[in-house]
Design an enzyme around this catalytic site. Structure first.
Site, PDB file in Angstrom:
ATOM      1  N   GLY A  32       0.570  -1.191  -0.112  1.00  0.00           N
ATOM      2  CA  GLY A  32      -0.009   0.084  -0.165  1.00  0.00           C
ATOM      3  C   GLY A  32       0.981   1.087  -0.684  1.00  0.00           C
ATOM      4  O   GLY A  32       2.272   1.195  -0.258  1.00  0.00           O
ATOM      5  N   THR A  34       0.932   3.511   2.594  1.00  0.00           N
ATOM      6  CA  THR A  34       2.062   4.567   3.388  1.00  0.00           C
ATOM      7  C   THR A  34       3.415   2.877   3.444  1.00  0.00           C
ATOM      8  O   THR A  34       4.593   3.987   4.106  1.00  0.00           O
ATOM      9  CB  THR A  34       1.144   4.595   4.676  1.00  0.00           C
ATOM     10  OG1 THR A  34      -0.085   4.619   4.185  1.00  0.00           O
ATOM     11  CG2 THR A  34       1.552   4.554   5.965  1.00  0.00           C
ATOM     12  N   ASP A  87       3.285  -2.099   8.033  1.00  0.00           N
ATOM     13  CA  ASP A  87       2.276  -2.378   6.975  1.00  0.00           C
ATOM     14  C   ASP A  87       1.496  -1.246   7.689  1.00  0.00           C
ATOM     15  O   ASP A  87       0.861  -0.600   8.610  1.00  0.00           O
ATOM     16  CB  ASP A  87       1.654  -3.891   7.179  1.00  0.00           C
ATOM     17  CG  ASP A  87       1.029  -4.096   6.116  1.00  0.00           C
ATOM     18  OD1 ASP A  87       0.898  -2.551   5.022  1.00  0.00           O
ATOM     19  OD2 ASP A  87       0.352  -4.951   6.048  1.00  0.00           O
ATOM     20  N   GLY A  88       0.989  -0.962   6.616  1.00  0.00           N
ATOM     21  CA  GLY A  88      -0.647  -0.119   6.561  1.00  0.00           C
ATOM     22  C   GLY A  88      -1.883  -0.650   7.433  1.00  0.00           C
ATOM     23  O   GLY A  88      -1.989  -1.332   7.589  1.00  0.00           O
ATOM     24  N   LYS A 101      -7.889  -4.463   7.114  1.00  0.00           N
ATOM     25  CA  LYS A 101      -6.779  -4.426   6.012  1.00  0.00           C
ATOM     26  C   LYS A 101      -6.895  -5.180   4.902  1.00  0.00           C
ATOM     27  O   LYS A 101      -8.032  -5.718   4.858  1.00  0.00           O
ATOM     28  CB  LYS A 101      -5.012  -5.044   6.232  1.00  0.00           C
ATOM     29  CG  LYS A 101      -4.562  -4.473   7.298  1.00  0.00           C
ATOM     30  CD  LYS A 101      -3.124  -4.482   8.171  1.00  0.00           C
ATOM     31  CE  LYS A 101      -2.314  -4.996   6.945  1.00  0.00           C
ATOM     32  NZ  LYS A 101      -2.470  -4.340   5.863  1.00  0.00           N
ATOM     33  N   GLY A 102      -6.376  -4.960   3.512  1.00  0.00           N
ATOM     34  CA  GLY A 102      -7.273  -5.430   2.098  1.00  0.00           C
ATOM     35  C   GLY A 102      -7.721  -4.599   1.053  1.00  0.00           C
ATOM     36  O   GLY A 102      -8.104  -4.998  -0.089  1.00  0.00           O
ATOM     37  N   GLU A 110      -0.293 -10.329   3.752  1.00  0.00           N
ATOM     38  CA  GLU A 110      -0.056  -9.793   5.153  1.00  0.00           C
ATOM     39  C   GLU A 110      -0.282 -10.500   6.052  1.00  0.00           C
ATOM     40  O   GLU A 110       0.489  -9.776   7.158  1.00  0.00           O
ATOM     41  CB  GLU A 110      -1.299  -7.864   4.027  1.00  0.00           C
ATOM     42  CG  GLU A 110      -1.050  -7.374   3.738  1.00  0.00           C
ATOM     43  CD  GLU A 110      -1.552  -6.136   3.549  1.00  0.00           C
ATOM     44  OE1 GLU A 110      -0.999  -5.379   2.774  1.00  0.00           O
ATOM     45  OE2 GLU A 110      -2.298  -6.410   3.785  1.00  0.00           O
ATOM     46  N   LYS A 128      -7.195   7.492   9.629  1.00  0.00           N
ATOM     47  CA  LYS A 128      -7.302   5.733   9.511  1.00  0.00           C
ATOM     48  C   LYS A 128      -8.488   5.270  10.802  1.00  0.00           C
ATOM     49  O   LYS A 128      -8.192   3.716  11.446  1.00  0.00           O
ATOM     50  CB  LYS A 128      -6.232   5.135   9.146  1.00  0.00           C
ATOM     51  CG  LYS A 128      -5.818   5.227   7.758  1.00  0.00           C
ATOM     52  CD  LYS A 128      -6.904   4.971   6.744  1.00  0.00           C
ATOM     53  CE  LYS A 128      -5.656   4.923   5.604  1.00  0.00           C
ATOM     54  NZ  LYS A 128      -4.586   4.384   5.056  1.00  0.00           N
TER      55      LYS A 128
HETATM   56  C1  A5P Z   1      -3.239  -3.693   0.854  1.00  0.00           C
HETATM   57  O1  A5P Z   1      -4.001  -4.494   1.164  1.00  0.00           O
HETATM   58  C2  A5P Z   1      -3.728  -3.215   2.325  1.00  0.00           C
HETATM   59  O2  A5P Z   1      -3.788  -3.962   3.570  1.00  0.00           O
HETATM   60  C3  A5P Z   1      -2.746  -1.604   3.231  1.00  0.00           C
HETATM   61  O3  A5P Z   1      -1.779  -1.659   3.603  1.00  0.00           O
HETATM   62  C4  A5P Z   1      -3.599  -0.715   3.406  1.00  0.00           C
HETATM   63  O4  A5P Z   1      -4.925  -0.437   2.799  1.00  0.00           O
HETATM   64  C5  A5P Z   1      -3.489   0.930   3.391  1.00  0.00           C
HETATM   65  O5  A5P Z   1      -2.802   1.391   2.242  1.00  0.00           O
HETATM   66  P1  A5P Z   1      -2.403   2.722   2.277  1.00  0.00           P
HETATM   67  O6  A5P Z   1      -0.973   2.560   3.072  1.00  0.00           O
HETATM   68  O7  A5P Z   1      -2.347   2.858   0.830  1.00  0.00           O
HETATM   69  O8  A5P Z   1      -3.756   3.046   2.444  1.00  0.00           O
END
Ligand code: A5P
Length: 235
Positions: A32, A34, A87-88, A101-102, A110, A128
């Site tokens: 993602g 972030t 992870d984001g 997430k996802g 993830e 968020k």
């Molecule tokens: C990817 O599948 C997601 O779980 C990302 O970690 C989540 O969508 C956060 O994404 P951004 O950082 O782009 O908002």
């Protein structure tokens, strides 16, 4: 919301979390926008400080970015455990640090990486944060292609108001694992554990985007700078 400002918050959170990485660590690399800031910050530390780390990527896109920036990649055939994953998230419940997430479609890898990591640090901008999961986004559920309509019907019976995610050219979105994603709008969840338990039982569903009990710390970028949310038990 000013996109540029939001990106600055994401980047500030990602750079703060990059400070957690120590020499010799195996680091899970999230997916993602972030997480991409984190991968860039980690690559900078590697080149400036000579840090030796191995990265385990949660998506092809992240693997491509990391490789391009000179980060050594590793895999589960070489590692029994990951020291930390960064992870984001799409939603973070402030009281529990539970996550959805996802949205980027990488939830299966993830979650596998999060489950194999000693610690999970989450990086996000303050948009968020929610009081209750389901306030803003749906819960993505990764389903195998065979019989997806039956799986979708079952998700509907669970109250998920499901819709198949569409990708390029109006075709179903296909994950790195070759599966579809069905987004489930449960609405605000009073009891996400119960929803997760039901989703765990759905035949044809490979994994879902409720990450409950994985988070160690959250680095939140916002107007006031970066603050860290910790799990209550770790205070
Ligand atoms: C990817 O599948 C997601 O779980 C990302 O970690 C989540 O969508 C956060 O994404 P951004 O950082 O782009 O908002």
């Amino acid at each position: 919301m000013d996109q540029r400002e939001q990106n600055q918050w994401k980047q500030a959170a990602a750079e703060a979390a990059a400070g957690l990485v120590e020499d010799g660590m195996v680091v899970g690399l999230g997916s993602g926008s972030t997480a991409a800031f984190f991968v860039a910050a980690l690559a900078r530390r590697i080149s400036l400080e000579g840090l030796r780390v191995s990265g385990l990527a949660t998506s092809r896109e992240t693997a491509d970015q990391a490789r391009g920036l000179g980060i050594t990649l590793t895999s589960f055939s070489e590692q029994a455990q990951i020291d930390i994953v960064v992870d984001g998230a799409d939603e973070i419940e402030t009281g529990t640090l539970y996550l959805i997430k996802g949205r980027g479609g990488a939830l299966l890898r993830e979650k596998i990486v999060a489950a194999a990591s000693r610690r999970m640090a989450v990086i996000a901008d303050e948009t968020k944060l929610v009081g209750r999961l389901g306030s803003i986004v749906s819960v993505p559920v990764e389903v195998v292609q065979f019989g997806w309509q039956a799986t979708e019907r079952r998700l509907g019976q669970l109250g998920g108001n499901p819709s198949l995610r569409v990708g390029r050219g109006s075709q179903p979105y296909v994950t790195d694992g070759g599966n579809f994603i069905v987004d489930c709008a449960f609405g605000v969840m009073e009891n996400p554990e119960e929803v997760a338990h039901h989703l765990d039982q759905v035949v044809g569903a490979v994994e879902h985007g409720l990450f409950l009990g994985f988070t160690w710390q959250v680095f939140v970028g916002g107007r006031e700078g970066v603050r860290i949310l910790k799990r209550k038990a770790d205070d």
